[in-house]
Motif scaffolding. Structure first.
Motif, short mmCIF file in Angstrom:
data_model
loop_
_atom_site.label_atom_id
_atom_site.label_comp_id
_atom_site.label_asym_id
_atom_site.label_seq_id
_atom_site.Cartn_x
_atom_site.Cartn_y
_atom_site.Cartn_z
N GLY A 151 0.83 -1.20 0.00
CA GLY A 151 0.00 0.00 0.00
C GLY A 151 0.86 1.25 0.00
O GLY A 151 0.57 2.22 -0.71
N LEU A 152 1.92 1.25 0.80
CA LEU A 152 2.85 2.37 0.81
C LEU A 152 3.53 2.53 -0.55
O LEU A 152 3.72 3.64 -1.05
N ALA A 153 3.90 1.40 -1.17
CA ALA A 153 4.52 1.45 -2.48
C ALA A 153 3.54 2.00 -3.52
O ALA A 153 3.93 2.76 -4.43
N ALA A 154 2.25 1.66 -3.39
CA ALA A 154 1.24 2.15 -4.33
C ALA A 154 1.10 3.67 -4.25
O ALA A 154 0.96 4.35 -5.27
N THR A 155 1.14 4.21 -3.04
CA THR A 155 1.05 5.67 -2.91
C THR A 155 2.30 6.34 -3.47
O THR A 155 2.23 7.48 -3.96
N ALA A 156 3.45 5.66 -3.39
CA ALA A 156 4.67 6.21 -3.99
C ALA A 156 4.54 6.27 -5.51
O ALA A 156 4.96 7.23 -6.15
N VAL A 157 3.93 5.23 -6.10
CA VAL A 157 3.70 5.21 -7.54
C VAL A 157 2.70 6.30 -7.94
O VAL A 157 2.84 6.96 -8.97
N ALA A 158 1.67 6.51 -7.11
CA ALA A 158 0.63 7.50 -7.43
C ALA A 158 1.09 8.93 -7.17
O ALA A 158 0.50 9.87 -7.72
N PHE A 159 2.15 9.11 -6.40
CA PHE A 159 2.58 10.44 -6.00
C PHE A 159 2.94 11.34 -7.19
O PHE A 159 2.56 12.52 -7.21
N PRO A 160 3.65 10.85 -8.22
CA PRO A 160 3.92 11.73 -9.38
C PRO A 160 2.66 12.21 -10.06
O PRO A 160 2.58 13.35 -10.52
N PHE A 161 1.65 11.35 -10.13
CA PHE A 161 0.38 11.75 -10.72
C PHE A 161 -0.27 12.86 -9.90
O PHE A 161 -0.77 13.86 -10.45
N GLN A 162 -0.25 12.73 -8.58
CA GLN A 162 -0.83 13.76 -7.72
C GLN A 162 -0.04 15.07 -7.82
O GLN A 162 -0.63 16.15 -7.76
N LEU A 163 1.27 14.97 -7.97
CA LEU A 163 2.08 16.17 -8.16
C LEU A 163 1.73 16.89 -9.46
O LEU A 163 1.71 18.12 -9.50
N MET A 164 1.45 16.13 -10.50
CA MET A 164 1.09 16.75 -11.78
C MET A 164 -0.24 17.49 -11.67
O MET A 164 -0.39 18.59 -12.21
N ILE A 165 -1.18 16.92 -10.95
CA ILE A 165 -2.46 17.62 -10.73
C ILE A 165 -2.23 18.88 -9.91
O ILE A 165 -2.80 19.94 -10.19
N MET A 166 -1.35 18.79 -8.92
CA MET A 166 -1.02 19.97 -8.13
C MET A 166 -0.33 21.03 -9.00
O MET A 166 -0.55 22.23 -8.81
N ALA A 167 0.47 20.59 -9.96
CA ALA A 167 1.14 21.53 -10.87
C ALA A 167 0.11 22.31 -11.68
O ALA A 167 0.22 23.53 -11.85
N ILE A 168 -0.90 21.61 -12.18
CA ILE A 168 -1.95 22.26 -12.95
C ILE A 168 -2.71 23.24 -12.07
O ILE A 168 -2.99 24.39 -12.45
N ALA A 169 -3.03 22.81 -10.84
CA ALA A 169 -3.79 23.66 -9.93
C ALA A 169 -3.01 24.89 -9.51
O ALA A 169 -3.56 26.00 -9.43
N THR A 170 -1.71 24.72 -9.29
CA THR A 170 -0.90 25.81 -8.79
C THR A 170 -0.54 26.82 -9.86
O THR A 170 -0.31 27.99 -9.55
N THR A 171 -0.50 26.38 -11.11
CA THR A 171 -0.14 27.30 -12.21
C THR A 171 -1.04 28.53 -12.21
O THR A 171 -0.57 29.68 -12.16
N GLY A 172 -2.35 28.30 -12.28
CA GLY A 172 -3.28 29.42 -12.27
C GLY A 172 -3.29 30.14 -10.94
O GLY A 172 -3.37 31.38 -10.90
N GLY A 173 -3.20 29.38 -9.84
CA GLY A 173 -3.27 30.00 -8.51
C GLY A 173 -2.12 30.94 -8.24
O GLY A 173 -2.32 32.08 -7.79
N VAL A 174 -0.89 30.51 -8.52
CA VAL A 174 0.28 31.34 -8.27
C VAL A 174 0.30 32.54 -9.22
O VAL A 174 0.60 33.67 -8.82
N GLY A 175 -0.01 32.30 -10.51
CA GLY A 175 -0.03 33.40 -11.47
C GLY A 175 -1.07 34.44 -11.11
O GLY A 175 -0.80 35.66 -11.14
N ALA A 176 -2.28 33.99 -10.77
CA ALA A 176 -3.34 34.92 -10.38
C ALA A 176 -3.00 35.66 -9.09
O ALA A 176 -3.27 36.86 -8.96
N ALA A 177 -2.40 34.95 -8.14
CA ALA A 177 -2.04 35.58 -6.87
C ALA A 177 -1.05 36.73 -7.07
O ALA A 177 -1.15 37.79 -6.45
N SER A 178 -0.07 36.51 -7.96
CA SER A 178 0.91 37.56 -8.23
C SER A 178 0.23 38.80 -8.84
O SER A 178 0.51 39.94 -8.44
#
Length: 436
Positions: A26-53
């Motif tokens: 289960g821990l290994a599965a979350t490690a595999v899923a972590f890059p996917f979650q980071l990519m979603i965070m990248a998409i979310a943060t792009t607009g958020g950080v740009g708009a915040a500035s």
């Protein structure tokens, strides 16, 4: 920073309950899923950080209407990106997990986890974007409470779904999705009840091309950093699997979640600095801008140094918290020491990139965001493991930390000299001057 610390703590809570309720796979599965979650965070943060500035700089210069239109553009963009991201991920979920390094034994756990997480993508993109806007208008307390809402909801539901309802790793994923939904409800109430300094009207929801372009340009550095980090984590998982097997992947999963407890507060400091710095820079109060930079760098560097000392001294007790597996504890403690040997420099490197984001300087922000992961870490990850095996994977991390800190120092010193030159051309910031 407190909000990010709470956010990081629920990553650890996830790992704790998964480690004890599901096991090492289960821990290994979350490690595999972590890059996917980071990519979603990248998409979310792009607009958020740009708009915040944009929002903070326009509030500082007095252009309230443009700040309002930026919020509306952010909401529309986040909604579209969240829905599209969820649909594409659903279509390609199986090849995606294979690409991320899911082995035969890990794949069922990773699929059960990610197939549920997909439902939360629109919620995450929307919530992260809006919370950045809240922070940009200077309402750090609401932004912090947002993190509490998410973390507390997740912490309550994790043991309930995993142990009481016997849902396994899918239970942990559902807890995360519901926590993301709670954040969206909380933030919508904040805006709809008129608590914000920004005014949101239907006409503002029509994206403005100039605002969208600037938002994506400034936020692109954050997207580059997080998406590059996502790719790096995926490559690390695959390398660790080749040189160490499933057990090493599980160890890396625990280390990455533990380091989030040290990393995320540093990003919290950066996000807390950005609206203050952007506002004062927009208002041409360069002395105050200079002061907030110095204070933020000092605080972030102190934090990263303290975290560095703790993980070097106590890796064994840290790992025993997440898993009863003695072999995993030994492997994990050793890998944690090697991976974090350069962590004391991370605080400064993150602040250097955040500095240029806050000032709206997209090019240096983009370059510094890529420097550690792409320009430095990737070559190290390519050349070291063939000679040093699993040890080479671990040593790539501190080598990249040291080199990227030196690169950041060069750009940081140049920018500080420019601020000092601007400050020298303006009157000193006495109380009378500020009142005038």
């Amino acid at each position: 920073m407190v909000g990010m610390l709470v956010q990081a703590s629920y990553n650890l809570v996830d790992a704790f309950f998964i480690g004890h309720g599901v096991g090492s796979l289960g821990l290994a599965a979350t490690a595999v899923a972590f890059p996917f979650q980071l990519m979603i965070m990248a998409i979310a943060t792009t607009g958020g950080v740009g708009a915040a500035s944009i929002i903070s700089r326009n509030l500082g210069s007095g252009d309230i209407e443009r700040a309002d239109r930026t919020l509306g553009t952010l909401i529309t963009t986040a909604t579209v990106l969240g829905i599209v991201g969820a649909l594409l991920s659903w279509i390609y979920i199986e090849p995606l997990l294979r690409l991320l390094g899911a082995t035969k034994d890990i794949f069922p756990y990773a699929e059960a986890y990610v197939s549920v997480v997909l439902f939360g993508i629109p919620l995450q993109v929307f919530g992260v974007g809006l919370n950045n806007a809240v922070r940009a208008e200077g309402n750090a307390r609401i932004a912090m409470i947002t993190m509490f809402v998410s973390a507390v909801t997740n912490m309550i539901l994790d043991p309930l779904f995993i142990f009481t309802f016997k849902m396994g790793i899918a239970g942990a994923a559902w807890a995360t999705v519901i926590a993301q939904g709670a954040v969206v409800v909380w933030l919508l109430l904040y805006y709809l009840m008129g608590k914000s300094a920004l005014n949101l009207r239907p006409v503002h929801l029509i994206p403005r091309r100039d605002i969208l372009g600037e938002m994506l340009a400034v936020g692109s550095s954050e997207f580059a950093r997080l998406s590059a980090n996502s790719a790096i984590v995926a490559l690390v998982v695959r390398s660790v699997g080749v040189y160490g097997g499933d057990m090493a992947i599980a160890a890396y999963g625990v280390v990455s979640r533990t380091l989030s407890l040290a990393f995320l507060p540093i990003f919290g400091i950066a996000q807390g600095m950005q609206p203050i710095l952007g506002y004062n820079y927009g208002a041409r109060l360069y002395q105050r801008a200079h002061q907030v930079i110095r204070l933020s760098v000092a605080f972030a560097s102190t934090w990263s140094f303290m975290a560095w000392v703790l993980v070097l001294l106590f890796p064994g007790p840290i790992f025993s918290f997440f898993t009863p597996d003695a072999d995993l504890q030994v492997l994990g403690a050793r890998s944690m020491r090697y991976m974090t040997f350069g962590f004391c420099l991370v605080g400064f490197q993150v602040m250097g990139s955040a500095l240029f984001q806050a000032l709206g300087k997209a090019r240096p922000a983009f370059f510094l965001s890529l420097s550690r992961q792409v320009l430095l870490f990737l070559p190290l990850l390519y050349f070291l493991p063939p000679f040093l095996g699993l040890m080479g994977v671990w040593l790539s991390f501190p080598a990249a930390d040291v080199l990227s800190a030196l690169m950041t120092l060069y750009f940081f010193r140049r920018q500080m000299k420019q601020l000092e030159a601007c400050d020298g051309r303006l009157p000193s910031l006495s109380a009378d001057n500020l009142t005038e």
